[in-house]
Write a protein that holds these residues in place. Structure first.
Motif, PDB file in Angstrom:
ATOM      1  N   HIS A 292      -0.510   1.868   9.049  1.00 51.44           N
ATOM      2  CA  HIS A 292      -1.838   2.444   9.277  1.00 51.44           C
ATOM      3  C   HIS A 292      -2.752   1.465  10.006  1.00 51.44           C
ATOM      4  O   HIS A 292      -3.602   1.876  10.810  1.00 51.44           O
ATOM      5  CB  HIS A 292      -2.464   2.857   7.937  1.00 51.44           C
ATOM      6  N   GLN A 293      -2.611   0.160   9.717  1.00 48.20           N
ATOM      7  CA  GLN A 293      -3.449  -0.835  10.388  1.00 48.20           C
ATOM      8  C   GLN A 293      -3.179  -0.858  11.886  1.00 48.20           C
ATOM      9  O   GLN A 293      -4.087  -1.067  12.688  1.00 48.20           O
ATOM     10  CB  GLN A 293      -3.205  -2.219   9.795  1.00 48.20           C
ATOM     11  N   ALA A 294      -1.926  -0.660  12.266  1.00 49.74           N
ATOM     12  CA  ALA A 294      -1.591  -0.611  13.683  1.00 49.74           C
ATOM     13  C   ALA A 294      -2.276   0.565  14.364  1.00 49.74           C
ATOM     14  O   ALA A 294      -2.786   0.444  15.482  1.00 49.74           O
ATOM     15  CB  ALA A 294      -0.081  -0.528  13.869  1.00 49.74           C
ATOM     16  N   LEU A 295      -2.304   1.697  13.699  1.00 52.36           N
ATOM     17  CA  LEU A 295      -2.961   2.870  14.277  1.00 52.36           C
ATOM     18  C   LEU A 295      -4.456   2.622  14.429  1.00 52.36           C
ATOM     19  O   LEU A 295      -5.068   3.016  15.435  1.00 52.36           O
ATOM     20  CB  LEU A 295      -2.699   4.100  13.405  1.00 52.36           C
ATOM     21  N   THR A 296      -5.063   1.953  13.446  1.00 50.93           N
ATOM     22  CA  THR A 296      -6.488   1.626  13.543  1.00 50.93           C
ATOM     23  C   THR A 296      -6.735   0.657  14.689  1.00 50.93           C
ATOM     24  O   THR A 296      -7.682   0.832  15.471  1.00 50.93           O
ATOM     25  CB  THR A 296      -6.986   1.012  12.220  1.00 50.93           C
ATOM     26  N   ALA A 297      -5.902  -0.381  14.799  1.00 47.98           N
ATOM     27  CA  ALA A 297      -6.051  -1.347  15.883  1.00 47.98           C
ATOM     28  C   ALA A 297      -5.895  -0.667  17.242  1.00 47.98           C
ATOM     29  O   ALA A 297      -6.654  -0.929  18.179  1.00 47.98           O
ATOM     30  CB  ALA A 297      -5.030  -2.465  15.723  1.00 47.98           C
ATOM     31  N   SER A 298      -4.922   0.228  17.351  1.00 45.87           N
ATOM     32  CA  SER A 298      -4.701   0.936  18.616  1.00 45.87           C
ATOM     33  C   SER A 298      -5.900   1.798  18.972  1.00 45.87           C
ATOM     34  O   SER A 298      -6.320   1.847  20.145  1.00 45.87           O
ATOM     35  CB  SER A 298      -3.443   1.808  18.518  1.00 45.87           C
ATOM     36  N   SER A 299      -6.458   2.482  17.989  1.00 42.34           N
ATOM     37  CA  SER A 299      -7.630   3.326  18.231  1.00 42.34           C
ATOM     38  C   SER A 299      -8.815   2.493  18.714  1.00 42.34           C
ATOM     39  O   SER A 299      -9.495   2.855  19.695  1.00 42.34           O
ATOM     40  CB  SER A 299      -7.993   4.084  16.956  1.00 42.34           C
ATOM     41  N   ASP A 300      -9.060   1.369  18.052  1.00 41.65           N
ATOM     42  CA  ASP A 300     -10.177   0.502  18.435  1.00 41.65           C
ATOM     43  C   ASP A 300      -9.980  -0.059  19.836  1.00 41.65           C
ATOM     44  O   ASP A 300     -10.921  -0.094  20.646  1.00 41.65           O
ATOM     45  CB  ASP A 300     -10.322  -0.645  17.433  1.00 41.65           C
ATOM     46  N   ASN A 301      -8.771  -0.506  20.139  1.00 39.17           N
ATOM     47  CA  ASN A 301      -8.508  -1.081  21.461  1.00 39.17           C
ATOM     48  C   ASN A 301      -8.594  -0.029  22.561  1.00 39.17           C
ATOM     49  O   ASN A 301      -9.071  -0.314  23.671  1.00 39.17           O
ATOM     50  CB  ASN A 301      -7.130  -1.743  21.469  1.00 39.17           C
ATOM     51  N   ALA A 302      -8.137   1.180  22.271  1.00 43.78           N
ATOM     52  CA  ALA A 302      -8.236   2.253  23.261  1.00 43.78           C
ATOM     53  C   ALA A 302      -9.699   2.581  23.555  1.00 43.78           C
ATOM     54  O   ALA A 302     -10.087   2.769  24.708  1.00 43.78           O
ATOM     55  CB  ALA A 302      -7.495   3.490  22.773  1.00 43.78           C
ATOM     56  N   ALA A 303     -10.531   2.643  22.501  1.00 44.61           N
ATOM     57  CA  ALA A 303     -11.953   2.921  22.695  1.00 44.61           C
ATOM     58  C   ALA A 303     -12.607   1.829  23.526  1.00 44.61           C
ATOM     59  O   ALA A 303     -13.430   2.112  24.408  1.00 44.61           O
ATOM     60  CB  ALA A 303     -12.643   3.054  21.336  1.00 44.61           C
ATOM     61  N   ALA A 304     -12.235   0.573  23.280  1.00 47.03           N
ATOM     62  CA  ALA A 304     -12.821  -0.542  24.026  1.00 47.03           C
ATOM     63  C   ALA A 304     -12.451  -0.493  25.496  1.00 47.03           C
ATOM     64  O   ALA A 304     -13.165  -1.054  26.341  1.00 47.03           O
ATOM     65  CB  ALA A 304     -12.365  -1.868  23.419  1.00 47.03           C
ATOM     66  N   ASN A 305     -11.362   0.183  25.814  1.00 48.23           N
ATOM     67  CA  ASN A 305     -10.921   0.284  27.204  1.00 48.23           C
ATOM     68  C   ASN A 305     -11.239   1.638  27.838  1.00 48.23           C
ATOM     69  O   ASN A 305     -10.763   1.945  28.932  1.00 48.23           O
ATOM     70  CB  ASN A 305      -9.417   0.011  27.293  1.00 48.23           C
ATOM     71  N   GLY A 306     -12.006   2.453  27.130  1.00 43.94           N
ATOM     72  CA  GLY A 306     -12.452   3.721  27.692  1.00 43.94           C
ATOM     73  C   GLY A 306     -11.393   4.795  27.779  1.00 43.94           C
ATOM     74  O   GLY A 306     -11.559   5.770  28.523  1.00 43.94           O
ATOM     75  N   VAL A 307     -10.308   4.667  27.003  1.00 45.11           N
ATOM     76  CA  VAL A 307      -9.238   5.670  27.062  1.00 45.11           C
ATOM     77  C   VAL A 307      -8.988   6.290  25.691  1.00 45.11           C
ATOM     78  O   VAL A 307      -7.950   6.938  25.484  1.00 45.11           O
ATOM     79  CB  VAL A 307      -7.933   5.062  27.627  1.00 45.11           C
ATOM     80  N   GLY A 308      -9.912   6.111  24.764  1.00 45.66           N
ATOM     81  CA  GLY A 308      -9.710   6.607  23.411  1.00 45.66           C
ATOM     82  C   GLY A 308      -9.462   8.093  23.323  1.00 45.66           C
ATOM     83  O   GLY A 308      -8.684   8.554  22.485  1.00 45.66           O
ATOM     84  N   GLU A 309     -10.101   8.869  24.197  1.00 45.81           N
ATOM     85  CA  GLU A 309      -9.948  10.323  24.143  1.00 45.81           C
ATOM     86  C   GLU A 309      -8.594  10.789  24.669  1.00 45.81           C
ATOM     87  O   GLU A 309      -8.218  11.944  24.467  1.00 45.81           O
ATOM     88  CB  GLU A 309     -11.068  10.990  24.930  1.00 45.81           C
ATOM     89  N   ARG A 310      -7.857   9.898  25.333  1.00 43.85           N
ATOM     90  CA  ARG A 310      -6.554  10.277  25.890  1.00 43.85           C
ATOM     91  C   ARG A 310      -5.389   9.680  25.114  1.00 43.85           C
ATOM     92  O   ARG A 310      -4.236   9.845  25.512  1.00 43.85           O
ATOM     93  CB  ARG A 310      -6.469   9.855  27.360  1.00 43.85           C
ATOM     94  N   LEU A 311      -5.680   8.980  24.015  1.00 37.63           N
ATOM     95  CA  LEU A 311      -4.629   8.399  23.191  1.00 37.63           C
ATOM     96  C   LEU A 311      -4.599   9.082  21.830  1.00 37.63           C
ATOM     97  O   LEU A 311      -5.568   9.036  21.073  1.00 37.63           O
ATOM     98  CB  LEU A 311      -4.850   6.894  23.003  1.00 37.63           C
ATOM     99  N   ASP A 312      -3.501   9.738  21.537  1.00 34.96           N
ATOM    100  CA  ASP A 312      -3.274  10.327  20.211  1.00 34.96           C
ATOM    101  C   ASP A 312      -2.449   9.349  19.382  1.00 34.96           C
ATOM    102  O   ASP A 312      -1.572   8.658  19.911  1.00 34.96           O
ATOM    103  CB  ASP A 312      -2.527  11.657  20.343  1.00 34.96           C
ATOM    104  N   LEU A 313      -2.716   9.312  18.088  1.00 30.15           N
ATOM    105  CA  LEU A 313      -2.044   8.361  17.211  1.00 30.15           C
ATOM    106  C   LEU A 313      -1.592   9.063  15.940  1.00 30.15           C
ATOM    107  O   LEU A 313      -2.310   9.913  15.403  1.00 30.15           O
ATOM    108  CB  LEU A 313      -2.983   7.204  16.855  1.00 30.15           C
ATOM    109  N   CYS A 314      -0.403   8.712  15.460  1.00 33.43           N
ATOM    110  CA  CYS A 314       0.079   9.326  14.228  1.00 33.43           C
ATOM    111  C   CYS A 314       1.214   8.491  13.643  1.00 33.43           C
ATOM    112  O   CYS A 314       1.803   7.636  14.320  1.00 33.43           O
ATOM    113  CB  CYS A 314       0.560  10.753  14.476  1.00 33.43           C
ATOM    114  N   LEU A 315       1.517   8.746  12.388  1.00 27.11           N
ATOM    115  CA  LEU A 315       2.707   8.190  11.770  1.00 27.11           C
ATOM    116  C   LEU A 315       3.946   8.903  12.332  1.00 27.11           C
ATOM    117  O   LEU A 315       3.852  10.060  12.768  1.00 27.11           O
ATOM    118  CB  LEU A 315       2.638   8.375  10.259  1.00 27.11           C
ATOM    119  N   PRO A 316       5.091   8.259  12.349  1.00 23.44           N
ATOM    120  CA  PRO A 316       6.285   8.897  12.931  1.00 23.44           C
ATOM    121  C   PRO A 316       6.620  10.249  12.317  1.00 23.44           C
ATOM    122  O   PRO A 316       7.026  11.182  13.028  1.00 23.44           O
ATOM    123  CB  PRO A 316       7.392   7.869  12.665  1.00 23.44           C
TER     124      PRO A 316
END
Length: 294
Positions: free
Chosen positions: A189-213
């Protein structure tokens, strides 16, 4: 302000217990590093970077009684093989840490740039990413191999699957390089949170979906797959990952030591036309294109 670093050599089974105890005893920060020069790449999804000999390093203010800290650890049943104490000037450790992470170039147009640095090429594809606790910043050969492959691949309009996304660096790079949408999956779950935060910082958060396998739709398929995990799970997951790729989809796999490359290639050959293996240091990338007849 000056600091003391307490370095304790232990084993993987006790590293987390030492970390918890040192934090409870007032450590300002605790990190885990390799104590025996054992090659271990960025942590696999959901795991901590634990080596056969793991050094737990705790940062304390310079007036800390480290003998008392060691005694308290012993009272808790935490036995260690060795330890040492190092004095550290405030500016020395902070500056040295930042100096270790400078902008890095991958291919012709992709850069990873930490927040304290200006992009060397403002008009290039600049991915903003600071070193974090565990999930990958591009400094390791496995990540570099995948980033270089993404930079050289036609991503325009593609749906990308980043399996074992960690920090999200590969999915974010794909989006910045022209992919239409990306899906990152990780068991942590921490990886998904980190990915979400990093995507938002790069302006692509709305185009990145995240989920558990396990939350991946049964019929989900991608136009391009990248997976930077470990050789053993890559081999085990070969039929699963092949099933997630549409015919003609490029894929790149890393987290593979050179002597593991053939085993990974053999596992994926039934479903993919494979390119020659690419090596960087002790690590390799296996890539290819999904066949249409399987």
């Amino acid at each position: 302000m000056s600091w003391l670093q307490l370095h304790i050599a232990t084993d993987p089974d006790h590293a987390d217990a030492f970390q918890d105890a040192l934090e409870a005893l007032g450590a300002g920060a605790v990190t885990l590093t390799d104590g025996a020069d054992q090659p271990v790449f960025e942590p696999p999804p959901g795991a901590r970077p634990l080596w056969r000999t793991t050094v737990v390093t705790a940062l304390f203010s310079d007036d800390t009684d480290t003998d008392a800290i060691l005694a308290r650890l012993g009272e808790q049943g935490l036995v260690f093989a060795d330890h040492r104490v190092e004095a550290l000037a405030d500016q020395a450790w902070e500056r040295a840490w930042m100096d270790d992470f400078q902008p890095m170039r991958f291919g012709e147009r992709l850069w990873i740039v930490p927040s304290w640095s200006d992009p060397p090429q403002p008009d290039a594809v600049n991915l903003k990413l600071d070193p974090g606790l565990a999930f990958g910043t591009g400094t390791h050969d496995t990540t570099a191999l995948c980033l270089e492959w993404l930079e050289q691949t036609d991503l325009d309009g593609k749906q990308v699957l980043d399996f074992g996304c960690g920090s999200g660096v590969l999915a974010i790079a794909a989006l910045l390089l022209g992919a239409e949408r990306a899906l990152g999956t990780d068991i942590d779950h921490q990886a998904l949170t980190a990915s979400s935060d990093n995507a938002a910082a790069n302006g692509v958060g709305e185009r990145l979906d995240l989920c558990l396998p396990e939350a991946l739709a049964a019929d989900y398929q991608c136009d391009l797959l990248v997976a930077n995990i470990l050789a053993a799970p890559l081999i085990e997951l070969a039929p699963v990952l092949a099933g997630r790729c549409r015919p003609g989809a490029p894929m790149a796999l890393s987290g593979i030591l050179a002597d593991q490359a053939q085993s990974v290639r053999d596992a994926y050959a039934p479903w993919f036309d494979l390119s020659p293996t690419r090596q960087r240091g002790d690590w390799v990338r296996v890539d290819g294109v999904r066949k249409a007849d399987r």
